[in-house]
Motif scaffolding. Structure first.
Motif, short mmCIF file in Angstrom:
data_model
loop_
_atom_site.label_atom_id
_atom_site.label_comp_id
_atom_site.label_asym_id
_atom_site.label_seq_id
_atom_site.Cartn_x
_atom_site.Cartn_y
_atom_site.Cartn_z
N TYR A 65 0.84 -1.20 0.00
CA TYR A 65 0.00 0.00 0.00
C TYR A 65 0.88 1.25 0.00
O TYR A 65 1.94 1.28 0.63
N ASP B 250 -3.11 4.04 1.65
CA ASP B 250 -4.21 3.92 0.70
C ASP B 250 -4.41 2.44 0.40
O ASP B 250 -3.54 1.80 -0.19
N LYS C 225 -7.22 1.10 -1.17
CA LYS C 225 -8.30 0.89 -2.14
C LYS C 225 -7.96 -0.20 -3.14
O LYS C 225 -8.74 -1.13 -3.38
N GLY C 226 -6.78 -0.11 -3.74
CA GLY C 226 -6.47 -1.05 -4.81
C GLY C 226 -5.47 -2.12 -4.42
O GLY C 226 -4.94 -2.83 -5.27
N LYS D 107 -6.45 -7.73 -0.74
CA LYS D 107 -7.70 -7.96 -0.03
C LYS D 107 -7.72 -9.38 0.52
O LYS D 107 -7.38 -10.32 -0.21
N ALA E 213 -9.77 1.60 9.47
CA ALA E 213 -10.09 1.84 8.06
C ALA E 213 -11.34 2.69 7.98
O ALA E 213 -12.30 2.47 8.71
N ASP F 8 -12.73 6.76 2.11
CA ASP F 8 -12.73 6.19 0.76
C ASP F 8 -11.55 5.25 0.53
O ASP F 8 -10.96 5.23 -0.55
N GLY F 9 -11.19 4.48 1.57
CA GLY F 9 -10.16 3.47 1.38
C GLY F 9 -8.84 3.78 2.02
O GLY F 9 -7.79 3.43 1.46
N ALA F 10 -8.84 4.42 3.17
CA ALA F 10 -7.60 4.71 3.89
C ALA F 10 -7.60 3.95 5.20
O ALA F 10 -8.65 3.65 5.77
#
Length: 459
Positions: free
Chosen positions: A350, A367, A369-370, A373, A400, A403-405
């Motif tokens: 990340y 971050d 988000k991407g 997982k 968490a 928006d994905g942090a």
């Protein structure tokens, strides 16, 4: 991150004080507040309140009991005082030792930050409505409890020709805490615990406070604390996960006045309470629960920290305390920096979210988000004296949100994330907060001078 909440105890208190009484189990239920809907602002508030509390725990004012603003994530109990009983909420605080409540119809609370804490709905104790309410005299030994001094408080009596007949009352207390004050007088009152009454309980009657919409129930190690006055052998609690915020789920508080000497609770590992440092002008250090933190590992790697920060010195600097009133754990910069650097070093999947660090006051933030997982971070483990360890679940040290942090929920002084917050170098180096204690059963074994720990689901 879901909106934080305040938990409260609501139960019929059947028995605590008598020696023949078994342990009392109290359900913990949520007490809802309405914090900001902005998760960044909410986290920033939690960071600010945690740093404010850390500042005062580390730098207590001489002769004053340390009290602090009621931040989101605190815990409250309902207690009944007086004859007939009047029931009020109290913030449970292991970092202080005075029990006090908002008092009289004229009680004023300035700058109370909760949306639910307007002047009209702060519950106050009314001494005139109680048949057992008495002012504490200056010659009463309990007067010295509230002022943390062995010297007499009876200036008028000393100058009287008949000091034995002196009727001077105990001088008012003026208590400084993280971001405000409370002022009041000492009362001797009956504490009603279901069918049991505890006469002559020392309690503070506050007539003015700042940023304190409810009273404090001090659970610290001092003479006026609730455990000391009730002669408890131990007390314990289990803090439910933050994922149950705004739900009806509950956990348990246990108050025990009849435990066997040296008997351990099944499944718990223990670490001894350390001897409290005695420092002139910082008597509050004697109220804290100190434990021995031997080392910290991140992802199995030993984080090198100078020993002087892990052990309390004769000057009161260094060491670790457990504090129910702190939300996020505080670490002195000399400990925090190598811990944070080790996370940055090991986290490869990340990227840093530095804009989120500025918004929240936390770091490091990433971050997610991407990335991988489910989200994974290196394990944070606290190694304690006596062999006890805390291998923290991920949700206990990373939050968490948005928006994905995801951010490390440990704070330090000196402007984390671009904010301001000088806490100072004196006092405890680590203050273990309630966020890190989610889903841990924690036992304060006062009779045997030790802290018991066990990770478990608290529902």
């Amino acid at each position: 991150m879901s909106p934080p909440c305040v938990l409260c105890f609501s139960s019929l208190l059947l028995c605590i004080f008598p020696i023949i009484c078994p342990a009392l189990h109290l359900p913990l239920k949520q007490f809802h507040t309405n914090p900001s809907p902005d998760p960044y602002q909410t986290l920033n508030h939690l960071v600010s309140s945690s740093l404010t509390r850390a500042h005062h725990l580390k730098n207590p004012q001489a002769t004053n009991t340390p009290l602090f603003s009621h931040s989101y994530g605190g815990y409250s109990i309902s207690l009944s005082f007086g004859t007939p009983p009047q029931t009020l909420p109290f913030i449970m605080d292991t970092g202080s030792d005075l029990v006090w409540f908002p008092c009289t119809h004229r009680y004023v609370c300035k700058n109370c930050s909760f949306s639910s804490s307007s002047k009209n709905n702060i519950t106050s104790f009314i001494p005139k409505q109680s048949l057992t309410s008495k002012l504490v005299g200056c010659q009463n030994p309990k007067c010295s409890w509230i002022h943390h001094t062995n010297t007499t408080q009876c200036d008028e009596c000393e100058n009287s020709s008949t000091p034995q007949n002196c009727t001077q009352v105990c001088p008012p207390y003026f208590i400084l805490y993280g971001s405000g004050i409370t002022v009041g007088v000492a009362l001797s009152e009956t504490l009603n615990l279901g069918d049991i009454t505890v006469p002559d309980f020392l309690v503070g009657c506050s007539i003015f406070s700042s940023r304190q919409p409810a009273g404090i129930a001090g659970f610290g190690r001092g003479l006026p604390s609730l455990p000391t006055q009730l002669k408890l052998h131990k007390f314990s609690y289990c803090l439910i996960s933050r994922r149950f915020d705004d739900s009806s789920s509950s956990s348990t508080l246990i108050l025990d006045s009849n435990s066997d000497f040296d008997k351990k609770t099944n499944g718990l590992t223990y670490t001894p309470f350390l001897k409290n440092p005695i420092v002139q002008g910082k008597e509050a250090f004697q109220v804290y629960y100190y434990i021995g933190l031997r080392k910290i590992t991140v992802g199995g790697n030993h984080v090198k920290v100078p020993y002087k920060y892990l052990s309390p010195g004769n000057d009161g600097d260094g060491g670790t305390i457990v504090d129910s009133g702190s939300t996020f754990t505080f670490m002195a910069r000399e400990i925090f920096e190598p811990v944070a650097e080790e996370f940055v070093k090991q986290v490869k999947n990340y990227s840093r979210a530095r804009d989120v660090e500025v918004l929240t006051g936390l770091r490091p933030c990433f971050d997610v988000k991407g990335g991988e997982k489910p989200v994974k971070f290196p394990e944070l483990r606290l190694h304690l004296k006596g062999g006890a360890e805390m291998a923290l679940p991920l949700r206990n040290y990373f939050a968490a949100f948005g928006d994905g942090a995801a951010c490390l929920t440990v704070v330090t002084d000196g402007g984390v994330g671009g904010g301001e917050g000088e806490v100072g170098d004196s006092g405890p180096s680590v203050i273990l907060g309630s966020f890190q204690m989610q889903n841990y059963y924690v036992e304060y074994d006062l009779r045997n001078e030790r802290l018991g720990l066990k990770q478990q689901l608290c529902i």
